[in-house]
Design a protein around this motif. Structure first.
Motif, PDB file in Angstrom:
ATOM      1  N   SER A  62       0.826  -1.205   0.000  1.00 37.60           N
ATOM      2  CA  SER A  62       0.000   0.000   0.000  1.00 37.60           C
ATOM      3  C   SER A  62       0.861   1.256   0.000  1.00 37.60           C
ATOM      4  O   SER A  62       1.835   1.365   0.751  1.00 37.60           O
ATOM      5  CB  SER A  62      -0.916   0.017   1.225  1.00 37.60           C
ATOM      6  OG  SER A  62      -1.852  -1.033   1.158  1.00 37.60           O
ATOM      7  N   TYR A  63       0.482   2.199  -0.861  1.00 29.71           N
ATOM      8  CA  TYR A  63       1.173   3.488  -0.880  1.00 29.71           C
ATOM      9  C   TYR A  63       0.966   4.205   0.460  1.00 29.71           C
ATOM     10  O   TYR A  63      -0.123   4.162   1.037  1.00 29.71           O
ATOM     11  CB  TYR A  63       0.616   4.382  -1.986  1.00 29.71           C
ATOM     12  CG  TYR A  63       0.788   3.849  -3.391  1.00 29.71           C
ATOM     13  CD1 TYR A  63       2.040   3.580  -3.911  1.00 29.71           C
ATOM     14  CD2 TYR A  63      -0.327   3.638  -4.212  1.00 29.71           C
ATOM     15  CE1 TYR A  63       2.196   3.112  -5.211  1.00 29.71           C
ATOM     16  CE2 TYR A  63      -0.184   3.165  -5.512  1.00 29.71           C
ATOM     17  CZ  TYR A  63       1.086   2.901  -6.012  1.00 29.71           C
ATOM     18  OH  TYR A  63       1.236   2.437  -7.294  1.00 29.71           O
ATOM     19  N   TRP A  72      -6.094   3.868   3.159  1.00 23.86           N
ATOM     20  CA  TRP A  72      -6.675   3.613   4.480  1.00 23.86           C
ATOM     21  C   TRP A  72      -7.674   4.708   4.849  1.00 23.86           C
ATOM     22  O   TRP A  72      -8.654   4.446   5.551  1.00 23.86           O
ATOM     23  CB  TRP A  72      -5.567   3.541   5.537  1.00 23.86           C
ATOM     24  CG  TRP A  72      -4.557   2.454   5.278  1.00 23.86           C
ATOM     25  CD1 TRP A  72      -3.229   2.611   5.002  1.00 23.86           C
ATOM     26  CD2 TRP A  72      -4.795   1.043   5.253  1.00 23.86           C
ATOM     27  NE1 TRP A  72      -2.633   1.393   4.798  1.00 23.86           N
ATOM     28  CE2 TRP A  72      -3.558   0.403   4.954  1.00 23.86           C
ATOM     29  CE3 TRP A  72      -5.921   0.245   5.456  1.00 23.86           C
ATOM     30  CZ2 TRP A  72      -3.438  -0.970   4.854  1.00 23.86           C
ATOM     31  CZ3 TRP A  72      -5.790  -1.133   5.343  1.00 23.86           C
ATOM     32  CH2 TRP A  72      -4.563  -1.724   5.058  1.00 23.86           C
ATOM     33  N   HIS A  73      -7.427   5.926   4.339  1.00 27.52           N
ATOM     34  CA  HIS A  73      -8.309   7.044   4.687  1.00 27.52           C
ATOM     35  C   HIS A  73      -9.686   6.925   4.052  1.00 27.52           C
ATOM     36  O   HIS A  73     -10.639   7.564   4.483  1.00 27.52           O
ATOM     37  CB  HIS A  73      -7.652   8.375   4.275  1.00 27.52           C
ATOM     38  CG  HIS A  73      -7.386   8.502   2.799  1.00 27.52           C
ATOM     39  ND1 HIS A  73      -6.386   7.789   2.174  1.00 27.52           N
ATOM     40  CD2 HIS A  73      -7.983   9.252   1.830  1.00 27.52           C
ATOM     41  CE1 HIS A  73      -6.384   8.097   0.884  1.00 27.52           C
ATOM     42  NE2 HIS A  73      -7.339   8.980   0.649  1.00 27.52           N
ATOM     43  N   THR A  74      -9.815   6.114   2.996  1.00 29.37           N
ATOM     44  CA  THR A  74     -11.120   5.902   2.366  1.00 29.37           C
ATOM     45  C   THR A  74     -11.717   4.551   2.751  1.00 29.37           C
ATOM     46  O   THR A  74     -12.856   4.242   2.380  1.00 29.37           O
ATOM     47  CB  THR A  74     -11.013   5.956   0.830  1.00 29.37           C
ATOM     48  OG1 THR A  74     -10.277   4.808   0.360  1.00 29.37           O
ATOM     49  CG2 THR A  74     -10.319   7.225   0.367  1.00 29.37           C
ATOM     50  N   GLY A  75     -10.925   3.732   3.460  1.00 25.48           N
ATOM     51  CA  GLY A  75     -11.380   2.387   3.783  1.00 25.48           C
ATOM     52  C   GLY A  75     -11.292   1.432   2.614  1.00 25.48           C
ATOM     53  O   GLY A  75     -11.876   0.346   2.642  1.00 25.48           O
ATOM     54  N   TYR A  76     -10.563   1.823   1.577  1.00 31.10           N
ATOM     55  CA  TYR A  76     -10.441   1.008   0.367  1.00 31.10           C
ATOM     56  C   TYR A  76     -11.823   0.544  -0.104  1.00 31.10           C
ATOM     57  O   TYR A  76     -12.105  -0.657  -0.244  1.00 31.10           O
ATOM     58  CB  TYR A  76      -9.520  -0.202   0.600  1.00 31.10           C
ATOM     59  CG  TYR A  76      -8.058   0.173   0.702  1.00 31.10           C
ATOM     60  CD1 TYR A  76      -7.375   0.698  -0.389  1.00 31.10           C
ATOM     61  CD2 TYR A  76      -7.351   0.004   1.894  1.00 31.10           C
ATOM     62  CE1 TYR A  76      -6.032   1.046  -0.303  1.00 31.10           C
ATOM     63  CE2 TYR A  76      -6.000   0.347   1.993  1.00 31.10           C
ATOM     64  CZ  TYR A  76      -5.355   0.867   0.889  1.00 31.10           C
ATOM     65  OH  TYR A  76      -4.030   1.209   0.974  1.00 31.10           O
ATOM     66  N   ASP A  77     -12.679   1.523  -0.350  1.00 27.76           N
ATOM     67  CA  ASP A  77     -14.036   1.226  -0.811  1.00 27.76           C
ATOM     68  C   ASP A  77     -14.013   0.670  -2.236  1.00 27.76           C
ATOM     69  O   ASP A  77     -12.973   0.641  -2.905  1.00 27.76           O
ATOM     70  CB  ASP A  77     -14.887   2.497  -0.757  1.00 27.76           C
ATOM     71  CG  ASP A  77     -14.240   3.653  -1.519  1.00 27.76           C
ATOM     72  OD1 ASP A  77     -13.012   3.620  -1.734  1.00 27.76           O
ATOM     73  OD2 ASP A  77     -14.956   4.596  -1.892  1.00 27.76           O
TER      74      ASP A  77
END
Length: 452
Positions: A62-63, A72-77
């Motif tokens: 992960s970058y 991670w900030h989007t929850g990997y939607d």
């Protein structure tokens, strides 16, 4: 085939599953199986595909450098994935399983800015708005080895055995010695709707070149991506075979790197690059297209040279260019002009390495050419008639970091491809550079361990 014909073929196919694929920012084909019923329902409504494919690198790490589109900030939607029915084909080495390529959308009817295939679609739309139909083709070069995945790891990717020994380009002998492989390659690619115009050995141990038949640019990019897939799977004729798309290999330091040469011809019903009344057969449109490609080249170089290794090829004497040059039938230039007739007049982009994402490379080729047309650029750069390596002006960035910084801050790049794409793509290239910089190489150990 229209939609109803494709659906009929899917229902009649003996397989209950469909293989679907996307292409990530590195040009890696990723995908999954879908049950036939799920797939058919997805034709109407789309389906969710995890956004992580744009949130990690080619090694699934992960970058962590402020990638905005996902993380991670989007929850990997999930992103919305949309099936492109025009990509339908069956996979001949997987018992004719149905196969499709999908695109991404961020919201309904909105293309995802960082999706490589969507970016190429955007460039095609701009060309069509100008009443042009871009026709492209490509030639690939790659290395073939008598190895398996396990044997490569056991050898630590050293002392690996090439398919054919020696510097034997255009060798009928070497092709005859491996005729089963070359026959399978030619025939199976044709059955997979990746038709070849030519196939031959190139100079260097185990090097092969394949020229794919020209087509509309989106189909050309699809074919370029899909060429790699069977090559990594074709163990039909060979007990063990591995291929590499690295631009330059340490094992063969004296060998020219591998490349993908991209050819461009904008058409309506005729080749608009050709002008028989001009003494060089080049139309004013072609000259503006060429001028745009030259001007934009250093601003968007990572789209043509996306890896650390790419720049090991862009050096003097490696049959790859190092500067902003063009010339008629000159293989030392970045842009080789072939203007011999109405059907064949075209531009060969020689900067592009075989490690590219074909969608991004072709979007860059087309977008930069359209830039020249839109801005009515004149072809002021003198033609290079001799050795292009001796031209001291317009030297291109020499490594991925410098090239990425130039693109990151380029107004031209942002105008061509949008701020969101440029921000995402250059951050992924910076990530690649930082991953490399954190490693200690064999060269450093051999050089410094005992002496320093």
């Amino acid at each position: 085939m229209d939609k109803n014909e494709i659906i009929k073929k899917i229902k009649e196919n003996k397989h209950s599953k469909i293989k679907v694929a996307i292409v990530d920012i590195d040009g890696v084909l990723r995908g999954k199986f879908m049950h036939r019923d799920k797939f058919l329902s997805a034709l109407e409504s789309g389906f969710g595909f995890c956004s992580v494919v744009f949130g990690w690198d080619m090694g699934d790490v992960s970058y962590t450098n402020d990638i905005k589109v996902t993380g991670w900030h989007t929850g990997y939607d999930d992103f919305e994935a949309r099936v492109d029915l025009d990509t339908f084909r069956t996979i001949p080495w997987e018992d004719d399983m149905p196969f499709f390529i999908v695109d991404f959308a961020k919201e309904k009817a909105e293309d995802l800015a960082v999706c490589p295939r969507s970016l190429l679609r955007k460039m095609i739309g701009e060309a069509e708005d100008m009443n042009y139909t871009p026709m492209f083709s490509q030639e690939f070069e790659w290395f073939n080895y008598r190895e398996t995945s396990d044997s490569l790891k056991e050898k630590n990717y050293r002392d690996i055995q090439p398919l054919t020994p020696g510097m034997f380009g255009y060798s009928i002998l070497r092709m005859s010695e491996n005729s089963d492989y070359f026959d399978d390659l030619f025939n199976l690619l044709g059955a997979f709707n990746v038709p070849l115009e030519g196939l031959h050995t190139e100079t260097g141990p185990g090097v092969t070149e394949a020229a794919i038949q020209y087509s509309g640019i989106l189909e050309a990019a699809d074919r370029a991506v899909l060429l790699k897939q069977p090559l990594k799977k074709l163990h039909i004729a060979m007990a063990s075979l591995q291929v590499s798309w690295l631009s330059r290999l340490q094992s063969f330091r004296g060998v020219a790197g591998t490349s993908i040469k991209v050819f461009g011809i904008p058409k309506k019903k005729e080749n608009l690059f050709y002008d028989g009344k001009s003494k060089d057969n080049m139309s004013d449109l072609m000259k503006s297209f060429l001028a745009g490609q030259l001007k934009c080249l250093p601003e968007i170089l990572p789209m043509f040279a996306p890896t650390i290794n790419s720049f090991k090829r862009l050096v003097v004497g490696a049959w790859a260019p190092i500067n902003q040059t063009w010339g008629h039938d000159n293989r030392t230039c970045s842009l080789r002009v072939l203007a011999s007739g109405k059907k064949s007049t075209r531009i060969e982009h020689r900067v592009v390495g075989s490690d590219v994402n074909p969608y991004l490379a072709m979007a860059a080729c087309l977008g930069s050419g359209l830039y020249g047309i839109k801005h009515k650029l004149k072809l002021d750069t003198p033609e290079t008639k001799a050795n292009g390596y001796e031209v001291k002006k317009g030297i291109l960035p020499s490594n991925l970091w410098d090239a990425s910084q130039k693109m990151k801050n380029s107004k031209i790049a942002k105008d061509l491809f949008g701020i969101e794409f440029v921000d995402h793509f250059t951050k992924t290239r910076e990530w690649e550079w930082k991953q490399f910089s954190a490693e200690v190489t064999d060269w450093e150990t051999k050089r410094y361990f005992e002496i320093i």
